[in-house]
Each structure stands twice: as C-alpha cells, then as structure tokens.
Motif scaffolding. Structure first.
Motif, PDB file in Angstrom:
ATOM      1  N   GLY A   1      48.140 -38.013  37.571  1.00 35.16           N
ATOM      2  CA  GLY A   1      46.762 -37.743  37.189  1.00 35.16           C
ATOM      3  C   GLY A   1      46.139 -38.953  36.524  1.00 35.16           C
TER       4      GLY A   1
ATOM      5  N   HIS B   1      38.125 -37.766  27.739  1.00 31.21           N
ATOM      6  CA  HIS B   1      39.073 -36.651  27.822  1.00 31.21           C
ATOM      7  C   HIS B   1      39.789 -36.474  26.490  1.00 31.21           C
ATOM      8  CE1 HIS B   1      39.739 -35.649  32.284  1.00 31.21           C
ATOM      9  NE2 HIS B   1      38.607 -36.317  32.181  1.00 31.21           N
TER      10      HIS B   1
ATOM     11  N   THR C   1      42.537 -30.827  31.665  1.00 30.06           N
ATOM     12  CA  THR C   1      43.069 -30.585  33.010  1.00 30.06           C
ATOM     13  C   THR C   1      44.431 -29.893  32.982  1.00 30.06           C
ATOM     14  OG1 THR C   1      44.203 -32.718  33.107  1.00 30.06           O
ATOM     15  CG2 THR C   1      41.901 -32.657  33.882  1.00 30.06           C
TER      16      THR C   1
END
Length: 114
Positions: free
Chosen positions: A66, A72, A95
């Motif tokens: 990823g 984030h 995520t």
C-alpha cells in the motif's frame, strides 16, 4: 562400505531438502518479508506529511502492500533495523493497511523497538 552408504544417503537427503527449499521459494530474505515480528509498543497516532510505500517487511525488496498518502493518520507500532536502515511498523487507520515504512523520510517514526 557402510560409511560410503551413509554418505550417499546424507547427500541425497541434503539435495532433497535444498530442492524443496528452492521450489517453495524459501530464502533468507523471504523470512524477513513475511514474518518480521512486531507489536504495538509505541501506539502514537500521527499524521504523515509525505507519501510513503508500505511494505510487507523491513526491506525495499519486500512486496509493496500500500501507500500512505500525505495527511493519512497512522498508528506507529515499533521499529527495527532492517535492510537499508531503520524501519517502523505502522497501521494506516484510514485504509486498515499494516506494514513497514522506511524511516528518515520526514515523517514521524516509532520510538519503541519491536
């Protein structure tokens, strides 16, 4: 005669083990990528400033699983000294992806060893 037979058997067993390890892809690097131990030792939640690739182990040779984008929010778990320097295990809270990121890229780093 017995010593020769034992030598032949040991050689055959060694060849079989080596061929099985090669066929299954078992190498020293594979253990680092898939089975590096970690735990939630740090636990801080931080916001990353720049994009970073998340990998399956603490090495650029490990599979990318990823990418953490700028902004984030991640949980810092712990760090190890891996291939190419220091690596932090993280969990991307947006995520759900977990893995290893190389430290020293301008983002927060875990402060507790794994």
């Amino acid at each position: 005669m017995r010593a020769t037979a034992k030598s032949i058997m040991l050689g055959a067993c060694a060849a079989l083990v080596l061929s099985l390890a090669t066929a299954t892809g078992a190498t020293a690097g594979a253990a680092v990528c898939g089975g590096s131990p970690w735990h939630v030792g740090d636990g801080r939640t931080v916001r990353f400033q720049s994009a970073v690739t998340i990998r399956s182990g603490p090495s650029t040779g490990c599979t990318a699983v990823g990418v953490i984008g700028p902004g984030h929010v991640v949980r810092l778990d712990c760090f190890v000294l891996g291939a190419g320097g220091r690596w932090s295990h993280i969990s991307d809270l947006g995520t759900g992806v977990q893995g290893w990121v190389r430290d020293g890229q301008g983002n927060p780093e875990a402060e507790v060893p794994c």
